[in-house]
Scaffold this motif. Structure first.
Motif, PDB file in Angstrom:
ATOM      1  N   PRO A 186       0.908  -1.229   0.053  1.00  0.00           N
ATOM      2  CA  PRO A 186       0.023  -0.121   0.106  1.00  0.00           C
ATOM      3  C   PRO A 186       0.801   1.158   0.154  1.00  0.00           C
ATOM      4  CG  PRO A 186       0.262  -0.933   2.227  1.00  0.00           C
ATOM      5  CD  PRO A 186       0.972  -1.981   1.416  1.00  0.00           C
ATOM      6  N   MET A 187       0.640   1.998  -0.836  1.00  0.00           N
ATOM      7  CA  MET A 187       1.524   3.396  -1.113  1.00  0.00           C
ATOM      8  C   MET A 187       0.691   4.616  -1.267  1.00  0.00           C
ATOM      9  SD  MET A 187       4.836   1.829  -3.266  1.00  0.00           S
ATOM     10  CE  MET A 187       3.935   0.956  -4.301  1.00  0.00           C
ATOM     11  N   MET A 188       0.694   5.486  -0.350  1.00  0.00           N
ATOM     12  CA  MET A 188      -0.211   6.668  -0.322  1.00  0.00           C
ATOM     13  C   MET A 188       0.060   7.147  -1.822  1.00  0.00           C
ATOM     14  SD  MET A 188      -2.046   6.678   2.128  1.00  0.00           S
ATOM     15  CE  MET A 188      -2.967   8.232   2.055  1.00  0.00           C
ATOM     16  N   ASP A 189      -0.960   7.844  -2.485  1.00  0.00           N
ATOM     17  CA  ASP A 189      -1.010   8.695  -3.689  1.00  0.00           C
ATOM     18  C   ASP A 189      -0.513   7.745  -4.853  1.00  0.00           C
ATOM     19  OD1 ASP A 189      -1.907  10.883  -2.342  1.00  0.00           O
ATOM     20  OD2 ASP A 189       0.328  11.355  -1.828  1.00  0.00           O
ATOM     21  N   TRP A 190      -0.289   6.480  -4.735  1.00  0.00           N
ATOM     22  CA  TRP A 190       0.046   5.685  -5.822  1.00  0.00           C
ATOM     23  C   TRP A 190      -0.704   4.496  -6.192  1.00  0.00           C
ATOM     24  CZ3 TRP A 190       6.324   4.947  -5.403  1.00  0.00           C
ATOM     25  CH2 TRP A 190       7.026   6.038  -5.404  1.00  0.00           C
ATOM     26  N   THR A 191      -1.196   3.603  -5.281  1.00  0.00           N
ATOM     27  CA  THR A 191      -1.672   2.387  -5.210  1.00  0.00           C
ATOM     28  C   THR A 191      -3.351   2.635  -5.199  1.00  0.00           C
ATOM     29  OG1 THR A 191      -1.396   1.627  -3.040  1.00  0.00           O
ATOM     30  CG2 THR A 191       0.127   1.029  -4.492  1.00  0.00           C
ATOM     31  N   ASP A 192      -3.672   3.614  -6.127  1.00  0.00           N
ATOM     32  CA  ASP A 192      -5.260   3.754  -6.208  1.00  0.00           C
ATOM     33  C   ASP A 192      -5.818   2.680  -6.965  1.00  0.00           C
ATOM     34  OD1 ASP A 192      -4.766   4.666  -8.571  1.00  0.00           O
ATOM     35  OD2 ASP A 192      -5.140   6.680  -8.354  1.00  0.00           O
ATOM     36  N   ARG A 193      -7.109   2.844  -7.153  1.00  0.00           N
ATOM     37  CA  ARG A 193      -7.818   1.907  -7.955  1.00  0.00           C
ATOM     38  C   ARG A 193      -7.391   1.859  -9.573  1.00  0.00           C
ATOM     39  NH1 ARG A 193     -13.847   4.002  -7.941  1.00  0.00           N
ATOM     40  NH2 ARG A 193     -13.251   4.730  -5.797  1.00  0.00           N
ATOM     41  N   HIS A 194      -6.831   2.985  -9.950  1.00  0.00           N
ATOM     42  CA  HIS A 194      -6.301   2.944 -11.466  1.00  0.00           C
ATOM     43  C   HIS A 194      -4.969   2.147 -11.486  1.00  0.00           C
ATOM     44  CE1 HIS A 194      -9.746   5.477 -11.899  1.00  0.00           C
ATOM     45  NE2 HIS A 194      -9.192   6.640 -11.463  1.00  0.00           N
ATOM     46  N   ASP A 195      -4.059   2.307 -10.592  1.00  0.00           N
ATOM     47  CA  ASP A 195      -2.839   1.817 -10.503  1.00  0.00           C
ATOM     48  C   ASP A 195      -3.172   0.235 -10.313  1.00  0.00           C
ATOM     49  OD1 ASP A 195      -0.153   1.579 -10.348  1.00  0.00           O
ATOM     50  OD2 ASP A 195      -0.218   1.007  -8.286  1.00  0.00           O
ATOM     51  N   ARG A 196      -4.055  -0.213  -9.529  1.00  0.00           N
ATOM     52  CA  ARG A 196      -4.181  -1.607  -9.184  1.00  0.00           C
ATOM     53  C   ARG A 196      -4.901  -2.307 -10.519  1.00  0.00           C
ATOM     54  NH1 ARG A 196      -6.639   0.757  -4.477  1.00  0.00           N
ATOM     55  NH2 ARG A 196      -8.745   0.236  -5.153  1.00  0.00           N
ATOM     56  N   VAL A 197      -5.732  -1.637 -11.303  1.00  0.00           N
ATOM     57  CA  VAL A 197      -6.109  -2.132 -12.520  1.00  0.00           C
ATOM     58  C   VAL A 197      -5.039  -2.487 -13.368  1.00  0.00           C
ATOM     59  CG1 VAL A 197      -7.619  -1.948 -14.418  1.00  0.00           C
ATOM     60  CG2 VAL A 197      -8.807  -1.599 -11.918  1.00  0.00           C
ATOM     61  N   PHE A 198      -4.263  -1.393 -13.455  1.00  0.00           N
ATOM     62  CA  PHE A 198      -3.134  -1.612 -14.472  1.00  0.00           C
ATOM     63  C   PHE A 198      -2.049  -2.516 -13.851  1.00  0.00           C
ATOM     64  CE2 PHE A 198       1.301   0.188 -14.937  1.00  0.00           C
ATOM     65  CZ  PHE A 198       1.537  -0.199 -16.277  1.00  0.00           C
ATOM     66  N   LEU A 199      -1.800  -2.578 -12.636  1.00  0.00           N
ATOM     67  CA  LEU A 199      -0.838  -3.813 -12.352  1.00  0.00           C
ATOM     68  C   LEU A 199      -1.534  -5.330 -12.484  1.00  0.00           C
ATOM     69  CD1 LEU A 199       0.696  -2.219  -9.167  1.00  0.00           C
ATOM     70  CD2 LEU A 199       1.438  -2.316 -11.184  1.00  0.00           C
ATOM     71  N   ARG A 200      -2.961  -5.246 -12.532  1.00  0.00           N
ATOM     72  CA  ARG A 200      -3.634  -6.279 -12.619  1.00  0.00           C
ATOM     73  C   ARG A 200      -3.322  -7.086 -13.863  1.00  0.00           C
ATOM     74  NH1 ARG A 200      -3.125  -9.575  -9.506  1.00  0.00           N
ATOM     75  NH2 ARG A 200      -4.617  -8.532  -7.851  1.00  0.00           N
ATOM     76  N   GLN A 201      -3.133  -6.346 -15.030  1.00  0.00           N
ATOM     77  CA  GLN A 201      -3.078  -6.478 -16.206  1.00  0.00           C
ATOM     78  C   GLN A 201      -1.552  -7.431 -16.587  1.00  0.00           C
ATOM     79  OE1 GLN A 201      -5.791  -5.963 -17.915  1.00  0.00           O
ATOM     80  NE2 GLN A 201      -6.273  -4.744 -16.100  1.00  0.00           N
ATOM     81  N   ILE A 202      -0.654  -7.026 -15.777  1.00  0.00           N
ATOM     82  CA  ILE A 202       0.655  -7.668 -15.681  1.00  0.00           C
ATOM     83  C   ILE A 202       0.736  -8.909 -15.046  1.00  0.00           C
ATOM     84  CG2 ILE A 202       3.027  -7.142 -15.497  1.00  0.00           C
ATOM     85  CD1 ILE A 202       2.249  -4.136 -15.287  1.00  0.00           C
ATOM     86  N   SER A 203      -0.058  -9.025 -13.624  1.00  0.00           N
ATOM     87  CA  SER A 203       0.352 -10.167 -12.646  1.00  0.00           C
ATOM     88  C   SER A 203      -1.257 -10.617 -12.678  1.00  0.00           C
ATOM     89  CB  SER A 203       1.041  -9.938 -11.441  1.00  0.00           C
ATOM     90  OG  SER A 203       0.824 -11.137 -10.720  1.00  0.00           O
ATOM     91  N   ARG A 204      -1.791 -11.846 -12.812  1.00  0.00           N
ATOM     92  CA  ARG A 204      -2.809 -12.292 -12.289  1.00  0.00           C
ATOM     93  C   ARG A 204      -3.054 -12.622 -10.944  1.00  0.00           C
ATOM     94  NH1 ARG A 204      -3.391 -17.124 -16.243  1.00  0.00           N
ATOM     95  NH2 ARG A 204      -5.427 -17.629 -14.877  1.00  0.00           N
ATOM     96  N   HIS A 205      -1.785 -12.841 -10.212  1.00  0.00           N
ATOM     97  CA  HIS A 205      -1.825 -13.402  -8.741  1.00  0.00           C
ATOM     98  C   HIS A 205      -1.637 -12.597  -7.745  1.00  0.00           C
ATOM     99  CE1 HIS A 205      -2.817 -17.399 -10.613  1.00  0.00           C
ATOM    100  NE2 HIS A 205      -2.043 -17.159 -11.290  1.00  0.00           N
ATOM    101  N   ALA A 206      -0.423 -11.566  -8.100  1.00  0.00           N
ATOM    102  CA  ALA A 206      -0.009 -10.816  -6.941  1.00  0.00           C
ATOM    103  C   ALA A 206      -1.051 -10.151  -6.309  1.00  0.00           C
ATOM    104  CB  ALA A 206       0.910  -9.672  -7.650  1.00  0.00           C
TER     105      ALA A 206
END
Length: 330
Positions: free
Chosen positions: A13-33
């Motif tokens: 969890p990172m303030m100002d970074w791991t918002d919902r848009h970032d999480r959707v983006f990261l999910r495109q790269i890793s299915r399991h993290a």
């Protein structure tokens, strides 16, 4: 070693970074993290705009909600709300060293109050069926690290917590800024390894300074899970091999271009809801870091995504530019 598969690799969890848009983006790269929200205070959950603060896309699963607070009843209600909204885990922040957090009597200062943390997590667990976890430091200020961590974990575990995510640095609440607290206090990985050895019945994840999958894999020989922070944000394609290497999923990793293409329908939907393009693309700037087209990618998005009326064509054009540069370099 006992392992919890879903926690073998997570993004901090990172303030100002791991918002919902970032999480959707990261999910495109890793299915399991496992992905974590920014910290949300219990007060904000109860009194604020829940849809804005807690809303997330179904694609984000598995996703954990991190809460901040120190009042058991408020944390319990916030945890219940989070679980009802569909979060897979509720995490209590006992590691953030910012002045604002300290003034609210939560974050890292709670390392000095393990009894209170025990009361908080007991109240939270009583009202949710999803796991409740704790993220903490190895100690604060002048505490003896080994003694403080052992005492804190023992007391909080006695309240029913099974999984601890430990940032392997002490937090200095006076004299260091939150940024300095991420770098200056020395890392003490052996202390976290020893904690796991002394508590084989607990799940222990390690956080702090882990910048590559090689480092993560090495840590998994000693602990149950690894949490990566800034490296996962600044060079997000580091996650591309997580599913195969950490989770044993043989599915080929998507190319960077494919990651961008997967984001386009999401971006379209968000734009239709009034979200500005740069609120999403700011999280994507590091996707091509280390490649010849990285500068062209970042520059096109930075110069155009903030413009009025900017849409998916901006992202498509940025992708064309980076592909051209990579082709030229090849």
């Amino acid at each position: 070693m006992t392992t919890d598969h879903s926690h073998r690799f997570s993004v901090a969890p990172m303030m100002d970074w791991t918002d919902r848009h970032d999480r959707v983006f990261l999910r495109q790269i890793s299915r399991h993290a496992l992905l974590y929200t920014e910290m949300v205070t219990a007060q904000a959950v109860l009194r604020g705009d829940r849809a804005r603060l807690l809303g997330f896309d179904a694609a984000e699963h598995p996703v954990a909600l991190q809460l901040g607070g120190s009042e058991p009843a408020l944390l319990a209600e916030a945890a219940r709300i989070g679980a009802d909204m569909g979060y897979d885990e509720i995490n209590l922040n006992c590691g953030c060293p910012s002045d604002r957090v300290q003034s609210g009597r939560f974050g890292a200062c709670l390392m000095a109050e393990p009894e209170l943390v025990g009361e908080c997590v007991a109240a939270m667990q009583a009202v949710v069926s999803v796991p409740v976890t704790v993220k903490c430091r190895i100690g604060i200020d002048d505490q003896d690290e080994a003694e403080a961590l052992a005492r804190f974990v023992s007391r909080v575990a006695s309240a029913g917590i099974r999984h601890f995510i430990i940032h392997a640095r002490k937090a200095w609440l006076k004299g260091l800024s939150p940024k300095e607290n991420r770098d200056i206090p020395p890392l003490n990985y052996p202390l976290v390894h020893q904690l796991k050895q002394d508590n084989p019945h607990l799940l222990i994840s390690i956080n702090g300074g882990i910048a590559s999958l090689e480092e993560a894999a090495a840590q998994l020989d000693r602990v149950d899970g690894v949490m990566m922070g800034r490296a996962a944000y600044q060079t997000p394609y580091v996650l591309a091999d997580v599913d195969r290497r950490i989770f044993g999923d043989p599915t080929p990793a998507p190319s960077r271009g494919r990651v961008v293409e997967r984001m386009l329908p999401y971006i379209d939907r968000q734009l239709a809801q009034g979200v500005p393009l740069n609120a999403i693309t700011r999280h994507m700037l590091g996707l091509y870091n280390g490649l010849p087209g990285a500068h062209a990618w970042r520059r096109h998005l930075s110069e155009n995504a903030h413009r009025e009326g900017a849409g998916v064509k901006v992202v498509e054009h940025a992708l064309e530019r980076v592909k051209d540069r990579i082709s030229e370099a090849a």
